[in-house]
Structures are given as C-alpha cells and as structure tokens.
Design an enzyme around this catalytic site. Structure first.
Site, PDB file in Angstrom:
ATOM      1  N   GLY A  22       0.785  -1.140   0.132  1.00 14.72           N
ATOM      2  CA  GLY A  22      -0.071  -0.096  -0.167  1.00 14.72           C
ATOM      3  C   GLY A  22       0.735   1.441  -0.014  1.00 14.72           C
ATOM      4  O   GLY A  22       0.445   2.267   0.224  1.00 14.72           O
ATOM      5  N   ARG A  75     -12.742 -16.926 -11.491  1.00 10.02           N
ATOM      6  CA  ARG A  75     -12.361 -15.519 -11.363  1.00 10.02           C
ATOM      7  C   ARG A  75     -13.547 -14.648 -11.569  1.00 10.02           C
ATOM      8  O   ARG A  75     -13.771 -13.792 -11.102  1.00 10.02           O
ATOM      9  CB  ARG A  75     -11.275 -15.592 -12.588  1.00 10.02           C
ATOM     10  CG  ARG A  75     -10.896 -14.064 -12.709  1.00 10.02           C
ATOM     11  CD  ARG A  75      -9.704 -13.989 -13.967  1.00 10.02           C
ATOM     12  NE  ARG A  75      -8.549 -14.897 -14.163  1.00 10.02           N
ATOM     13  CZ  ARG A  75      -7.730 -14.770 -13.081  1.00 10.02           C
ATOM     14  NH1 ARG A  75      -7.498 -13.801 -12.049  1.00 10.02           N
ATOM     15  NH2 ARG A  75      -6.539 -15.722 -12.890  1.00 10.02           N
ATOM     16  N   MET A 100      -3.083  -7.278  -7.116  1.00  8.40           N
ATOM     17  CA  MET A 100      -2.139  -8.450  -7.992  1.00  8.40           C
ATOM     18  C   MET A 100      -3.221  -9.557  -8.395  1.00  8.40           C
ATOM     19  O   MET A 100      -2.739 -10.691  -8.451  1.00  8.40           O
ATOM     20  CB  MET A 100      -1.328  -9.072  -7.076  1.00  8.40           C
ATOM     21  CG  MET A 100      -0.470  -7.895  -6.427  1.00  8.40           C
ATOM     22  SD  MET A 100       0.580  -7.057  -7.776  1.00  8.40           S
ATOM     23  CE  MET A 100       1.608  -8.259  -8.282  1.00  8.40           C
ATOM     24  N   ARG A 101      -4.505  -9.088  -8.783  1.00  8.51           N
ATOM     25  CA  ARG A 101      -5.188 -10.202  -9.454  1.00  8.51           C
ATOM     26  C   ARG A 101      -5.464  -9.694 -11.064  1.00  8.51           C
ATOM     27  O   ARG A 101      -5.583  -8.579 -11.302  1.00  8.51           O
ATOM     28  CB  ARG A 101      -6.687 -10.087  -8.932  1.00  8.51           C
ATOM     29  CG  ARG A 101      -6.700 -10.504  -7.331  1.00  8.51           C
ATOM     30  CD  ARG A 101      -6.073 -11.903  -7.084  1.00  8.51           C
ATOM     31  NE  ARG A 101      -7.050 -13.209  -7.525  1.00  8.51           N
ATOM     32  CZ  ARG A 101      -6.573 -14.317  -7.747  1.00  8.51           C
ATOM     33  NH1 ARG A 101      -5.382 -14.603  -7.242  1.00  8.51           N
ATOM     34  NH2 ARG A 101      -7.261 -15.173  -8.379  1.00  8.51           N
ATOM     35  N   LEU A 103      -7.661  -9.492 -13.935  1.00  7.95           N
ATOM     36  CA  LEU A 103      -9.209  -9.201 -14.038  1.00  7.95           C
ATOM     37  C   LEU A 103     -10.094  -9.490 -15.394  1.00  7.95           C
ATOM     38  O   LEU A 103      -9.271  -9.289 -16.327  1.00  7.95           O
ATOM     39  CB  LEU A 103      -9.579  -7.589 -13.930  1.00  7.95           C
ATOM     40  CG  LEU A 103      -8.999  -7.095 -12.443  1.00  7.95           C
ATOM     41  CD1 LEU A 103      -8.928  -5.700 -12.660  1.00  7.95           C
ATOM     42  CD2 LEU A 103     -10.014  -7.465 -11.357  1.00  7.95           C
ATOM     43  N   ASN A 117      -4.488   1.929 -13.655  1.00  8.07           N
ATOM     44  CA  ASN A 117      -3.334   1.141 -12.759  1.00  8.07           C
ATOM     45  C   ASN A 117      -2.103   1.700 -13.168  1.00  8.07           C
ATOM     46  O   ASN A 117      -1.804   2.488 -13.754  1.00  8.07           O
ATOM     47  CB  ASN A 117      -3.404  -0.272 -13.797  1.00  8.07           C
ATOM     48  CG  ASN A 117      -2.568  -1.266 -13.173  1.00  8.07           C
ATOM     49  OD1 ASN A 117      -2.527  -1.394 -11.829  1.00  8.07           O
ATOM     50  ND2 ASN A 117      -1.586  -1.975 -13.860  1.00  8.07           N
ATOM     51  N   HIS A 119       2.005   0.476 -13.259  1.00  9.26           N
ATOM     52  CA  HIS A 119       2.556  -0.527 -13.575  1.00  9.26           C
ATOM     53  C   HIS A 119       4.189  -0.405 -13.543  1.00  9.26           C
ATOM     54  O   HIS A 119       4.496   0.610 -14.109  1.00  9.26           O
ATOM     55  CB  HIS A 119       2.231  -1.320 -15.028  1.00  9.26           C
ATOM     56  CG  HIS A 119       3.147  -2.365 -15.334  1.00  9.26           C
ATOM     57  ND1 HIS A 119       2.754  -3.880 -14.694  1.00  9.26           N
ATOM     58  CD2 HIS A 119       4.278  -2.477 -15.938  1.00  9.26           C
ATOM     59  CE1 HIS A 119       3.610  -4.753 -15.359  1.00  9.26           C
ATOM     60  NE2 HIS A 119       4.629  -3.909 -16.014  1.00  9.26           N
ATOM     61  N   SER A 146       4.493   3.262 -15.056  1.00  7.63           N
ATOM     62  CA  SER A 146       3.493   3.779 -16.233  1.00  7.63           C
ATOM     63  C   SER A 146       2.213   3.750 -15.331  1.00  7.63           C
ATOM     64  O   SER A 146       1.792   2.895 -14.890  1.00  7.63           O
ATOM     65  CB  SER A 146       3.292   2.881 -17.375  1.00  7.63           C
ATOM     66  OG  SER A 146       4.380   2.723 -18.024  1.00  7.63           O
ATOM     67  N   THR A 151      -7.969  -2.021 -19.720  1.00  2.00           N
ATOM     68  CA  THR A 151      -8.790  -2.406 -20.771  1.00  2.00           C
ATOM     69  C   THR A 151      -8.620  -4.064 -20.597  1.00  2.00           C
ATOM     70  O   THR A 151      -7.725  -4.538 -19.834  1.00  2.00           O
ATOM     71  CB  THR A 151      -8.275  -1.899 -22.142  1.00  2.00           C
ATOM     72  OG1 THR A 151      -7.103  -2.531 -22.434  1.00  2.00           O
ATOM     73  CG2 THR A 151      -8.296  -0.516 -22.441  1.00  2.00           C
ATOM     74  N   ASP A 155      -2.227  -5.085 -18.869  1.00  3.39           N
ATOM     75  CA  ASP A 155      -1.171  -4.131 -18.852  1.00  3.39           C
ATOM     76  C   ASP A 155      -0.875  -3.394 -20.442  1.00  3.39           C
ATOM     77  O   ASP A 155       0.249  -2.956 -20.610  1.00  3.39           O
ATOM     78  CB  ASP A 155       0.233  -4.605 -18.427  1.00  3.39           C
ATOM     79  CG  ASP A 155       0.176  -5.175 -17.068  1.00  3.39           C
ATOM     80  OD1 ASP A 155      -0.393  -4.779 -16.324  1.00  3.39           O
ATOM     81  OD2 ASP A 155       1.067  -6.255 -16.795  1.00  3.39           O
ATOM     82  N   GLU A 184       7.052   6.140  -8.535  1.00  3.81           N
ATOM     83  CA  GLU A 184       5.874   5.839  -8.668  1.00  3.81           C
ATOM     84  C   GLU A 184       4.755   6.774  -7.782  1.00  3.81           C
ATOM     85  O   GLU A 184       3.825   7.203  -8.013  1.00  3.81           O
ATOM     86  CB  GLU A 184       5.370   4.265  -8.164  1.00  3.81           C
ATOM     87  CG  GLU A 184       5.870   3.427  -9.412  1.00  3.81           C
ATOM     88  CD  GLU A 184       5.459   1.941  -9.009  1.00  3.81           C
ATOM     89  OE1 GLU A 184       4.372   1.871  -8.362  1.00  3.81           O
ATOM     90  OE2 GLU A 184       6.307   1.092  -9.073  1.00  3.81           O
TER      91      GLU A 184
HETATM   92  C1  GRF Z   1       4.006  -1.355  -7.169  1.00  5.22           C
HETATM   93  O1  GRF Z   1       5.307  -1.338  -7.882  1.00  5.22           O
HETATM   94  C2  GRF Z   1       2.897  -1.153  -8.513  1.00  5.22           C
HETATM   95  O2  GRF Z   1       3.398  -0.464  -9.674  1.00  5.22           O
HETATM   96  C3  GRF Z   1       2.510  -2.531  -8.647  1.00  5.22           C
HETATM   97  O3  GRF Z   1       2.522  -2.998  -7.585  1.00  5.22           O
HETATM   98  C4  GRF Z   1       3.380  -2.599  -6.635  1.00  5.22           C
HETATM   99  C5  GRF Z   1       2.415  -2.026  -5.399  1.00  5.22           C
HETATM  100  O4  GRF Z   1       3.182  -1.495  -4.430  1.00  5.22           O
HETATM  101  N1  GRF Z   1       1.338  -2.618  -9.558  1.00  5.22           N
HETATM  102  P1  GRF Z   1       2.595  -0.760  -3.157  1.00  5.22           P
HETATM  103  O5  GRF Z   1       1.482  -2.006  -2.623  1.00  5.22           O
HETATM  104  O6  GRF Z   1       1.662   0.305  -3.634  1.00  5.22           O
HETATM  105  O7  GRF Z   1       3.501  -0.415  -2.292  1.00  5.22           O
END
Ligand code: GRF
Length: 229
Positions: A22, A75, A100-101, A103, A117, A119, A146, A151, A155, A184
């Site tokens: 998080g 799913r 991390m699923r 969709l 999202n 990535h 990114s 969609t 990714d 990020e």
């Molecule tokens: C991040 O690296 C994000 O780009 C990817 O998952 C990770 C999540 O990290 N999709 P956090 O839970 O926000 O610390």
C-alpha cells in the site's frame, strides 16, 4: 468524506483496490491531504486480509473491505463480488494500486475509462511480473513506471503518464525497485489529478488531454524526485 479531504478540492470520488504493502495508496492519501490531488477516497478494497495497506486506509479514516479471492470458485465469481462492492460506493474512478489479480473482460468492460492502474515498467516494455529483474537482465539503461487506463488487454491499456529512471550497472533488483517505487509515488498522484479534474479522459480507447488526443504518454520529470543511486 475522509477527514483528510478538503471539501472544496474534491472533483472525483474513487475506490482503491490493493493486495499488499500500500505504499502507492499512502502516496495518494498524502497528496490528497496536501491539497495536490482533488480526489475523495470512498473505500479501499483488498483481496487479502493481511494487506498492510488496509492499516494505511484505516489510519486515514477510509472505509475498508476485504474480498478474499480464495473464497470464490472462479475468477468470474470473484470479479462479480468485487464489482458489487465497488458499485456500492458508486465511485467515479477505480484505482488499482498494487492489486495483484488478473481481471476478467466482464469486469474491465464495466468500467471503461474509469479503471486506472500503475505498472512498474515503461509500458509497453515488460508487461506482467518481475519487471525490475527483466530490465536488469536486458541491461536496459532506462526503466520506470506507467499509469494507464485498464482495458481487457493485460497491462496493455492506453498509457497516460510515465516516469523514466536510470538503471546503473551495479543495480540489483531491490535497488532498482526502490528507485522506481519512489518515482511511482510522484507519478500516480500526478496522473490521477488529471483524471480527477477531468482533463484526461478515455474516449474509444484514445486518451484525450484537454479534449486533444494524446499521441504519446506524458512524461513526469524524474530529476525532481530522488536521483540518488
Ligand atoms: C507497485 O510497484 C505497482 O507499480 C505495482 O504493484 C506495486 C504495489 O506497491 N502494480 P504498493 O502496494 O503500492 O507499495
């Protein structure tokens, strides 16, 4: 309304989906409290009860929900339950912050232009997992993150904004991951602000910025972030 959200600044309401740490959620909460992001967080939903990000949400006074994917046979069943929880909050935007699923198409097609999202790569490079090690193995000079609209193509949705970070010869995966993650935390709130203020929109899978089609992703300057090795 979260107490962290100044009323006058709210332009859009969001539900955030997480699976773990998080830290991006934390960056979003911080940006809101600093008045840099005009989003209201209605709820944080996790597919894991032990996600650390749930504590971040609770500490910020945001509603939390857990929908454990292990309780669903398919799913599609999980995605239906997830959509039901999301829709109960009637958000404008659904933010995937380390969710991390995979969709289903049934799910992604429910939220056209409203599902965003982050990535950890410079898409379209390194879709999927283990992006940092793959960049090192390729001796890439540049890596990054990114923010894209989601969609049905994993990714592969249109990219709104990116940040590029250098890759140094002696980087290992963890060092590079930390550099990207710090970036990020600047990137995600900046990109979300464009969406919250309606400056960035997705129309027929094309991003419009201030009603002009975006031909390549916006680039957030990296130098301002954390240029240390
Ligand atoms: C991040 O690296 C994000 O780009 C990817 O998952 C990770 C999540 O990290 N999709 P956090 O839970 O926000 O610390």
């Amino acid at each position: 309304m979260s107490q962290l959200t100044p009323d006058t600044k709210v332009r859009a309401r969001a539900v955030v989906l997480i699976s773990g740490r998080g830290s991006n959620l934390s960056a979003i909460v911080r940006a809101i409290s600093q008045g840099k992001l005009s989003l209201e967080l209605l709820a944080v939903i996790s597919n894991r009860a032990d996600a650390k990000g749930l504590t971040i949400a609770k500490d910020a006074g945001i509603a939390t929900r857990i929908i454990d994917h292990k309780n669903f046979k398919t799913r599609e069943d999980f995605d239906l339950a997830l959509a039901e929880q999301i829709d109960a909050f009637a958000p404008d935007v659904v933010v995937l912050a380390g969710f991390m699923r995979l969709l289903s198409t049934a799910f992604t097609s429910k939220y056209p232009g409203r599902l965003v999202n982050i990535h950890p790569s410079l898409l379209p490079a390194y879709k999927g997992l283990n992006t940092h090690q793959r960049a090192i193995d390729d001796r890439a000079q540049e890596h990054g993150a990114s923010v894209h609209f989601v969609t049905a193509d994993l990714d592969g949705g249109p990219v709104l904004m990116q940040v590029k970070v250098p890759v140094y010869a002696d980087d290992d995966r963890d060092v590079l991951a930390a550099r990207v993650l710090a970036a990020e935390h600047e990137l995600f709130p900046s990109a979300l602000e464009l969406i919250a203020t309606n400056r960035a929109k997705l129309t027929d899978e094309v991003i419009q910025i201030d009603n002009e089609p975006l031909s390549s992703p916006l680039l957030l300057p990296y130098t301002a972030i954390d240029a240390k090795r």
